[in-house]
Design an enzyme around this catalytic site. Structure first.
Site, PDB file in Angstrom:
ATOM      1  N   LYS A 114      -0.879 -12.573  -6.697  1.00 27.44           N
ATOM      2  CA  LYS A 114       0.479 -12.015  -6.803  1.00 27.44           C
ATOM      3  C   LYS A 114       0.917 -11.518  -5.437  1.00 27.44           C
ATOM      4  CE  LYS A 114       2.152  -7.954  -7.801  1.00 27.44           C
ATOM      5  NZ  LYS A 114       3.261  -7.944  -6.820  1.00 27.44           N
ATOM      6  N   GLU A 143      -8.826  -2.818  -0.517  1.00 29.81           N
ATOM      7  CA  GLU A 143      -8.605  -2.576   0.919  1.00 29.81           C
ATOM      8  C   GLU A 143      -7.373  -1.691   0.990  1.00 29.81           C
ATOM      9  OE1 GLU A 143      -7.278  -2.373   4.118  1.00 29.81           O
ATOM     10  OE2 GLU A 143      -6.940  -4.529   4.382  1.00 29.81           O
ATOM     11  N   CYS A 156      -2.716  -1.300   8.015  1.00 26.54           N
ATOM     12  CA  CYS A 156      -3.631  -0.364   7.366  1.00 26.54           C
ATOM     13  C   CYS A 156      -4.563   0.264   8.395  1.00 26.54           C
ATOM     14  CB  CYS A 156      -4.415  -1.075   6.283  1.00 26.54           C
ATOM     15  SG  CYS A 156      -5.070  -2.640   6.838  1.00 26.54           S
ATOM     16  N   GLU A 194      -0.948   8.755   5.827  1.00 29.42           N
ATOM     17  CA  GLU A 194      -0.600   7.444   6.385  1.00 29.42           C
ATOM     18  C   GLU A 194       0.924   7.316   6.415  1.00 29.42           C
ATOM     19  OE1 GLU A 194      -1.527   3.796   4.031  1.00 29.42           O
ATOM     20  OE2 GLU A 194      -2.392   3.121   5.915  1.00 29.42           O
TER      21      GLU A 194
HETATM   22  P1  NAI Z   1       1.758  -0.712  -3.141  1.00 28.71           P
HETATM   23  O1  NAI Z   1       0.331  -0.333  -3.147  1.00 28.71           O
HETATM   24  O2  NAI Z   1       2.649  -0.206  -4.218  1.00 28.71           O
HETATM   25  O3  NAI Z   1       1.904  -2.322  -3.159  1.00 28.71           O
HETATM   26  C1  NAI Z   1       0.920  -3.245  -2.788  1.00 28.71           C
HETATM   27  C2  NAI Z   1       0.786  -4.332  -3.858  1.00 28.71           C
HETATM   28  O4  NAI Z   1       0.379  -3.728  -5.077  1.00 28.71           O
HETATM   29  C3  NAI Z   1       2.096  -5.067  -4.182  1.00 28.71           C
HETATM   30  O5  NAI Z   1       1.807  -6.415  -4.469  1.00 28.71           O
HETATM   31  C4  NAI Z   1       2.558  -4.365  -5.452  1.00 28.71           C
HETATM   32  O6  NAI Z   1       3.390  -5.177  -6.254  1.00 28.71           O
HETATM   33  C5  NAI Z   1       1.243  -4.089  -6.143  1.00 28.71           C
HETATM   34  N1  NAI Z   1       1.271  -3.005  -7.128  1.00 28.71           N
HETATM   35  C6  NAI Z   1       2.061  -1.893  -7.145  1.00 28.71           C
HETATM   36  N2  NAI Z   1       1.804  -1.141  -8.228  1.00 28.71           N
HETATM   37  C7  NAI Z   1       0.826  -1.779  -8.918  1.00 28.71           C
HETATM   38  C8  NAI Z   1       0.109  -1.498 -10.118  1.00 28.71           C
HETATM   39  N3  NAI Z   1       0.365  -0.397 -10.841  1.00 28.71           N
HETATM   40  N4  NAI Z   1      -0.859  -2.359 -10.521  1.00 28.71           N
HETATM   41  C9  NAI Z   1      -1.157  -3.452  -9.802  1.00 28.71           C
HETATM   42  N5  NAI Z   1      -0.501  -3.785  -8.676  1.00 28.71           N
HETATM   43  C10 NAI Z   1       0.467  -2.963  -8.219  1.00 28.71           C
HETATM   44  O7  NAI Z   1       2.346  -0.311  -1.728  1.00 28.71           O
HETATM   45  P2  NAI Z   1       3.874  -0.100  -1.277  1.00 28.71           P
HETATM   46  O8  NAI Z   1       4.622   0.742  -2.240  1.00 28.71           O
HETATM   47  O9  NAI Z   1       4.448  -1.408  -0.956  1.00 28.71           O
HETATM   48  O10 NAI Z   1       3.654   0.737   0.052  1.00 28.71           O
HETATM   49  C11 NAI Z   1       3.373   2.125  -0.047  1.00 28.71           C
HETATM   50  C12 NAI Z   1       2.394   2.568   0.966  1.00 28.71           C
HETATM   51  O11 NAI Z   1       1.168   1.892   0.754  1.00 28.71           O
HETATM   52  C13 NAI Z   1       2.744   2.251   2.404  1.00 28.71           C
HETATM   53  O12 NAI Z   1       3.595   3.209   2.949  1.00 28.71           O
HETATM   54  C14 NAI Z   1       1.377   2.274   3.032  1.00 28.71           C
HETATM   55  O13 NAI Z   1       1.015   3.596   3.297  1.00 28.71           O
HETATM   56  C15 NAI Z   1       0.474   1.714   1.968  1.00 28.71           C
HETATM   57  N6  NAI Z   1       0.198   0.277   2.149  1.00 28.71           N
HETATM   58  C16 NAI Z   1      -1.012  -0.101   2.650  1.00 28.71           C
HETATM   59  C17 NAI Z   1      -1.279  -1.425   2.907  1.00 28.71           C
HETATM   60  C18 NAI Z   1      -2.568  -1.876   3.459  1.00 28.71           C
HETATM   61  O14 NAI Z   1      -2.587  -2.877   4.165  1.00 28.71           O
HETATM   62  N7  NAI Z   1      -3.676  -1.241   3.148  1.00 28.71           N
HETATM   63  C19 NAI Z   1      -0.265  -2.455   2.667  1.00 28.71           C
HETATM   64  C20 NAI Z   1       0.950  -1.975   2.073  1.00 28.71           C
HETATM   65  C21 NAI Z   1       1.160  -0.644   1.845  1.00 28.71           C
END
Ligand code: NAI
Ligand code: MG
Length: 497
Positions: free
Chosen positions: A188, A264, A298, A395
């Site tokens: 996804k 991750e 990240c 972060e």
């Molecule tokens: P997020 O963690 O909500 O989204 C990442 C992925 O998880 C997307 O594909 C989203 O659709 C999915 N997702 C969201 N809620 C879910 C759930 N309940 N069950 C399963 N999948 C789910 O991150 P978001 O809102 O885009 O960004 C928020 C913060 O997260 C950022 O400000 C940053 O701090 C962190 N982040 C860290 C990343 C990394 O590379 N470790 C990448 C993106 C965001």
């Protein structure tokens, strides 16, 4: 709405963009007929709409992946799996400009940086193609009456949930090792950046993968993501994103079929500069460490610690360096930093900048919106930041870094480790002894010495502490996608008569 759209990028002109869900090697509409828009973050305008996966589509994709795993994929030789991945890598290279242009359009990253991402995708896919026929077990000798061996078998149907900061690179990091080990996949993409993943799905078909082996869904986390992580017929879920959602994914796995979980997650990585470092070199890496990909990494080096003797000089020179970073149109040749990915991310980051100001940190440069249109933020440096400030603890995921002083090596190590995260860290010094001592003492999955953000598909990457579970890349990632079977054969007489 049809399952393709004619779009245009400034770099490659008009092209056909798949917009359907990719299941069983076909682009299809979602069962519920829903679609959603994806935005160009440089203009804040919609690019197109894509079909949205809901629980019903997740069920269909999981069945397709299960059927492919049981009926076709298991019978494909490891060598052939490797050939498919190598072919996919070739196709990424042949379509490099187009994929990079889609990435810039949908995510906002500079086109020059996006091209490097796509080159790395090809490298990663080819690397795991090379592993496919080298995944081996062992013969384990216990006694003369038994012959025992282990096999590394695939886990089965793997769900992969990826974020928007490196849409295609995360696609390749996830799909490469899963396919090399013989699994089938439902990936996804992030709702902010669905386009590249779908274009790459077209290449999956072109590479000749049998139907159902790789399935790509566009959709929202709370709907499609949650359905995947709680699905009773998904054997493993791999997630990259926020720590908050990582916990939810793990809970969903625990509450359903105890599927295997790798995560991750976030980071608040320290970038430590000793007084004996080559200062210009260190500044260039510190600058790249935080401002690369607009701070949306990240592993971003968001906490900069500088030894007190060189602190003032460092801050002055770093400020000058950061002001030279070119912020603007992702498709302009000299752009280093494009817009943040979304209004939500823009607002979050500006919220952190406000918090830093209120808590009394000093803005050395930046702190404001850049331009009038698009989610652009000026490269921002806060100095005099103490460990208890929010901007030093959380972060930010944007072009914002916090600098503080340290006295000696012991203090640098203590400050480096005062975080719940442990994804990455860096040490800048001209002493090999300092470099190794400090690297050993930092609790992080990757430590860079005299460089930053230099990931490579041969090198394992992942988090200590709350930054995650498991390692991606390198040989280490194979452990996430295979399981050990022990076979023990009796050679001698019956033991109990
Ligand atoms: P997020 O963690 O909500 O989204 C990442 C992925 O998880 C997307 O594909 C989203 O659709 C999915 N997702 C969201 N809620 C879910 C759930 N309940 N069950 C399963 N999948 C789910 O991150 P978001 O809102 O885009 O960004 C928020 C913060 O997260 C950022 O400000 C940053 O701090 C962190 N982040 C860290 C990343 C990394 O590379 N470790 C990448 C993106 C965001
Ligand atoms: Mg977008």
């Amino acid at each position: 709405m049809s399952v393709t759209a004619t779009l245009e990028t400034p770099q490659t002109g008009k092209y056909e963009q798949p917009t359907g869900l990719f299941i069983n090697n076909e682009f299809v509409k979602g069962v519920d007929g829903k679609t959603f828009e994806t935005i160009n973050p440089a203009t804040e305008k919609p690019i197109t709409s894509v079909h949205e996966a809901t629980e019903k589509d997740v069920d269909i994709a999981v069945s397709a992946a299960r059927k492919a795993f049981e009926e076709t994929w298991r019978l494909v030789t490891p060598e052939q799996r490797g050939k498919y991945l190598a072919k996919l890598a070739d196709l990424f290279e042949q379509n490099l400009e187009q994929l990079a242009a889609i990435e810039s359009l949908d995510n906002g990253k500079a086109f020059t940086m996006a091209k490097a991402d796509i080159g790395n995708c090809a490298g990663c896919l080819r690397y795991y193609g090379g592993w496919a026929d080298k995944i081996e077990g062992k013969v384990i000798d216990t006694n003369a009456d038994t012959f025992s061996y282990t096999k590394q078998e695939p886990i089965g149907v793997c769900a992969q949930i990826i974020p928007w900061n490196f849409p295609l690179l995360m696609w390749a990091w996830k799909i490469g090792p899963a396919i090399a080990c013989g699994n089938t996949v439902i990936l996804k993409s992030a709702e902010q950046t669905p386009l590249g993943a779908l274009y790459a799905a077209k290449l999956v078909k072109e590479a000749g993968f049998p139907p159902g082996v790789i399935n790509i869904l566009s959709g929202f986390g709370k709907i499609a993501g949650a359905a995947l992580s709680s699905h009773m017929d998904v054997d493993k879920v791999a997630f990259t994103g926020s720590t908050v959602v990582g916990r939810q994914v793990m809970k969903a796995a625990a509450g359903s079929n105890l599927k295997k979980v790798t995560l991750e997650l976030g980071g608040k990585s320290p970038n430590i500069v000793f007084k004996d470092a080559d200062i210009d070199n260190a500044i260039s890496w510190v600058n790249f460490g935080i401002f690369f990909n607009h701070g949306q990494c990240c592993c971003a080096g968001s906490r900069v610690y500088v030894q007190e003797e060189i602190y003032d000089k460092f801050v002055e020179k770093f400020k000058e360096r950061a002001q030279k970073n070119v912020v603007g149109d992702p498709f302009a040749a000299d752009t280093f930093q494009g817009p943040q990915v979304s209004q939500l991310q823009y607002d979050r980051i500006m919220g952190y900048i406000d918090a830093g100001k209120k808590e009394g940190a000093k803005i050395e440069t930046g702190g404001e919106r850049h331009g009038k249109e698009g989610y652009f933020i000026q490269p921002t440096i806060f100095s005099n930041v103490s460990s208890d400030m929010k901007i030093m603890q959380e972060e930010i995921f944007g072009p914002v870094c916090s600098i503080a002083k340290f006295k000696d090596e012991a203090e640098a190590i203590r400050l480096g480790n005062v975080t719940t995260y442990g994804l990455a860290a860096a040490v800048h010094t001209s002493s090999i002894n300092t470099a190794i001592r400090v690297s050993n003492a930092l609790r992080a999955g990757t430590v860079w010495v005299n460089q930053y953000n230099m990931l490579h598909h041969q090198l394992p990457f992942g988090g200590y502490k709350e930054s995650g579970i498991g390692r991606e890349l390198g040989e280490a990632a194979l452990a996430n996608y295979s399981q050990t079977k022990t076979v023990s054969i009796r050679l001698g007489d019956a033991l109990f008569g």
